[in-house]
Design an enzyme around this catalytic site. Structure first.
Site, PDB file in Angstrom:
ATOM      1  N   PRO A  38       0.838  -1.202   0.000  1.00  0.00           N
ATOM      2  CA  PRO A  38       0.000   0.000   0.000  1.00  0.00           C
ATOM      3  C   PRO A  38       0.871   1.249   0.000  1.00  0.00           C
ATOM      4  O   PRO A  38       1.906   1.283   0.680  1.00  0.00           O
ATOM      5  CB  PRO A  38      -0.809  -0.130   1.298  1.00  0.00           C
ATOM      6  CG  PRO A  38      -0.054  -1.082   2.151  1.00  0.00           C
ATOM      7  CD  PRO A  38       0.706  -1.982   1.224  1.00  0.00           C
ATOM      8  N   HIS A  39       0.474   2.242  -0.789  1.00  0.00           N
ATOM      9  CA  HIS A  39       1.300   3.448  -0.899  1.00  0.00           C
ATOM     10  C   HIS A  39       0.461   4.644  -1.314  1.00  0.00           C
ATOM     11  O   HIS A  39      -0.631   4.488  -1.852  1.00  0.00           O
ATOM     12  CB  HIS A  39       2.440   3.241  -1.902  1.00  0.00           C
ATOM     13  CG  HIS A  39       1.959   2.895  -3.280  1.00  0.00           C
ATOM     14  ND1 HIS A  39       1.678   1.601  -3.656  1.00  0.00           N
ATOM     15  CD2 HIS A  39       1.699   3.655  -4.357  1.00  0.00           C
ATOM     16  CE1 HIS A  39       1.274   1.593  -4.915  1.00  0.00           C
ATOM     17  NE2 HIS A  39       1.274   2.823  -5.365  1.00  0.00           N
ATOM     18  N   THR A  40       1.019   5.820  -1.053  1.00  0.00           N
ATOM     19  CA  THR A  40       0.374   7.063  -1.479  1.00  0.00           C
ATOM     20  C   THR A  40       1.396   8.184  -1.484  1.00  0.00           C
ATOM     21  O   THR A  40       2.482   8.054  -0.906  1.00  0.00           O
ATOM     22  CB  THR A  40      -0.813   7.440  -0.554  1.00  0.00           C
ATOM     23  OG1 THR A  40      -1.592   8.459  -1.183  1.00  0.00           O
ATOM     24  CG2 THR A  40      -0.345   7.927   0.810  1.00  0.00           C
TER      25      THR A  40
END
Length: 156
Positions: free
Chosen positions: A68-70
Protein backbone atom coordinates in the site's frame (compact mmCIF):
# COMPACT_ATOMS: atom_id res chain seq x y z
CA UNK A 1 18.05 3.63 -3.32
CA UNK A 2 18.18 1.27 -0.36
CA UNK A 3 15.38 0.00 1.84
CA UNK A 4 17.13 1.64 4.81
CA UNK A 5 16.79 5.00 3.02
CA UNK A 6 13.05 5.05 3.71
CA UNK A 7 12.00 2.22 6.06
CA UNK A 8 11.41 3.60 9.56
CA UNK A 9 12.83 0.86 11.80
CA UNK A 10 10.91 2.00 14.88
CA UNK A 11 7.62 1.62 12.98
CA UNK A 12 8.16 -2.01 11.89
CA UNK A 13 5.37 -4.29 13.11
CA UNK A 14 6.10 -8.02 13.46
CA UNK A 15 2.65 -8.97 14.74
CA UNK A 16 0.03 -6.91 12.93
CA UNK A 17 -3.28 -7.38 14.76
CA UNK A 18 -5.68 -6.26 12.02
CA UNK A 19 -7.24 -8.83 9.70
CA UNK A 20 -8.99 -6.42 7.30
CA UNK A 21 -7.48 -4.03 4.76
CA UNK A 22 -8.69 -0.75 6.27
CA UNK A 23 -7.77 -1.72 9.83
CA UNK A 24 -4.35 -2.96 8.69
CA UNK A 25 -3.59 0.31 6.90
CA UNK A 26 -4.70 2.34 9.93
CA UNK A 27 -2.58 0.19 12.27
CA UNK A 28 0.52 0.54 10.08
CA UNK A 29 0.05 4.30 9.59
CA UNK A 30 -0.39 4.51 13.37
CA UNK A 31 2.99 2.82 13.84
CA UNK A 32 4.62 5.60 11.79
CA UNK A 33 2.98 8.17 14.10
CA UNK A 34 4.14 6.29 17.21
CA UNK A 35 7.66 6.36 15.74
CA UNK A 36 7.38 10.14 15.43
CA UNK A 37 7.34 10.22 11.63
CA UNK A 38 3.71 11.35 11.19
CA UNK A 39 1.71 13.79 13.30
CA UNK A 40 -1.27 12.27 15.12
CA UNK A 41 -3.47 14.85 13.39
CA UNK A 42 -2.42 13.52 9.98
CA UNK A 43 -3.28 9.86 10.65
CA UNK A 44 -6.79 10.07 9.23
CA UNK A 45 -5.92 11.96 6.04
CA UNK A 46 -2.91 9.71 5.31
CA UNK A 47 -4.98 6.57 5.94
CA UNK A 48 -7.76 7.90 3.69
CA UNK A 49 -5.23 8.70 0.95
CA UNK A 50 -3.87 5.13 1.03
CA UNK A 51 -7.38 3.68 1.06
CA UNK A 52 -8.26 5.96 -1.87
CA UNK A 53 -5.29 4.52 -3.77
CA UNK A 54 -6.57 1.02 -2.95
CA UNK A 55 -9.90 1.88 -4.59
CA UNK A 56 -8.04 2.27 -7.89
CA UNK A 57 -6.86 -1.34 -7.57
CA UNK A 58 -5.57 -3.46 -4.75
CA UNK A 59 -1.89 -3.21 -3.97
CA UNK A 60 -2.13 -6.81 -2.76
CA UNK A 61 0.16 -8.11 -5.51
CA UNK A 62 -0.24 -11.79 -4.70
CA UNK A 63 1.72 -14.51 -2.93
CA UNK A 64 0.87 -13.01 0.46
CA UNK A 65 2.34 -9.57 -0.27
CA UNK A 66 0.86 -6.06 -0.39
CA UNK A 67 2.51 -2.70 -1.00
CA UNK A 68 0.00 0.00 0.00
CA UNK A 69 1.30 3.45 -0.90
CA UNK A 70 0.37 7.06 -1.48
CA UNK A 71 1.78 10.52 -1.99
CA UNK A 72 0.81 12.94 0.77
CA UNK A 73 1.65 16.61 1.45
CA UNK A 74 2.20 16.07 5.20
CA UNK A 75 5.51 14.24 4.63
CA UNK A 76 8.61 16.06 3.46
CA UNK A 77 10.57 12.92 2.61
CA UNK A 78 9.88 9.36 1.57
CA UNK A 79 8.97 7.12 4.52
CA UNK A 80 7.78 3.57 4.80
CA UNK A 81 7.64 0.56 7.02
CA UNK A 82 7.10 -3.18 7.07
CA UNK A 83 4.31 -5.09 8.81
CA UNK A 84 4.08 -8.84 9.22
CA UNK A 85 0.79 -10.56 9.96
CA UNK A 86 0.60 -13.93 11.67
CA UNK A 87 -3.15 -14.22 10.97
CA UNK A 88 -3.26 -12.95 7.41
CA UNK A 89 -5.04 -9.84 6.17
CA UNK A 90 -7.95 -9.91 3.73
CA UNK A 91 -6.47 -7.38 1.32
CA UNK A 92 -8.45 -8.18 -1.84
CA UNK A 93 -5.15 -9.34 -3.32
CA UNK A 94 -4.94 -10.17 -7.02
CA UNK A 95 -4.72 -13.91 -6.27
CA UNK A 96 -7.46 -13.80 -3.61
CA UNK A 97 -5.08 -15.05 -0.90
CA UNK A 98 -4.58 -13.37 2.48
CA UNK A 99 -1.59 -11.06 2.85
CA UNK A 100 1.06 -11.56 5.53
CA UNK A 101 3.81 -9.15 4.37
CA UNK A 102 2.99 -5.47 3.91
CA UNK A 103 5.38 -2.71 2.84
CA UNK A 104 3.70 0.67 3.32
CA UNK A 105 5.10 3.73 1.56
CA UNK A 106 4.29 7.45 1.81
CA UNK A 107 6.08 10.10 -0.21
CA UNK A 108 5.78 13.84 -0.80
CA UNK A 109 3.72 14.73 -3.90
CA UNK A 110 6.68 16.57 -5.43
CA UNK A 111 9.04 13.56 -5.42
CA UNK A 112 7.49 11.06 -7.86
CA UNK A 113 10.92 9.71 -8.85
CA UNK A 114 11.76 8.65 -5.30
CA UNK A 115 8.30 7.09 -4.91
CA UNK A 116 8.74 5.01 -8.07
CA UNK A 117 12.33 4.02 -7.17
CA UNK A 118 11.19 2.87 -3.73
CA UNK A 119 8.33 0.81 -5.22
CA UNK A 120 10.74 -0.73 -7.72
CA UNK A 121 13.22 -1.56 -4.96
CA UNK A 122 10.54 -3.16 -2.79
CA UNK A 123 9.15 -5.20 -5.67
CA UNK A 124 12.63 -6.39 -6.68
CA UNK A 125 13.30 -7.68 -3.16
CA UNK A 126 9.85 -9.25 -2.93
CA UNK A 127 10.65 -11.33 -6.03
CA UNK A 128 13.52 -12.91 -4.08
CA UNK A 129 11.99 -16.05 -2.56
CA UNK A 130 14.77 -16.33 0.03
CA UNK A 131 14.19 -12.75 1.23
CA UNK A 132 10.42 -13.30 1.45
CA UNK A 133 10.85 -16.61 3.26
CA UNK A 134 13.18 -15.11 5.86
CA UNK A 135 10.87 -12.11 6.27
CA UNK A 136 7.98 -14.45 7.04
CA UNK A 137 10.10 -16.16 9.70
CA UNK A 138 11.18 -12.90 11.38
CA UNK A 139 9.97 -12.75 14.97
CA UNK A 140 11.39 -9.42 16.10
CA UNK A 141 11.83 -5.92 14.73
CA UNK A 142 15.59 -6.51 14.90
CA UNK A 143 15.21 -9.62 12.69
CA UNK A 144 13.42 -7.51 10.08
CA UNK A 145 15.98 -4.70 10.26
CA UNK A 146 18.80 -7.24 9.82
CA UNK A 147 17.05 -8.72 6.76
CA UNK A 148 16.53 -5.29 5.23
CA UNK A 149 20.19 -4.40 5.81
CA UNK A 150 21.28 -7.68 4.27
CA UNK A 151 19.03 -7.01 1.25
CA UNK A 152 20.57 -3.53 0.97
CA UNK A 153 24.05 -5.06 0.67
CA UNK A 154 23.10 -6.21 -2.80
CA UNK A 155 21.65 -2.80 -3.76
CA UNK A 156 23.81 -0.11 -5.29
Amino acid sequence: MKLSDFVVSDAILVDLQATGKEEAIREIVGSLAKAGRLAEGDLESVSRAILGREELGSTGIGQGVAVPHTRHPTVNRLIGTVALSRRGVDFAALDGEPVDILFLLISPPNQPGDHLRALENISRHLKDERFVSFLRQAKTRENVVDLLEEADQGTS
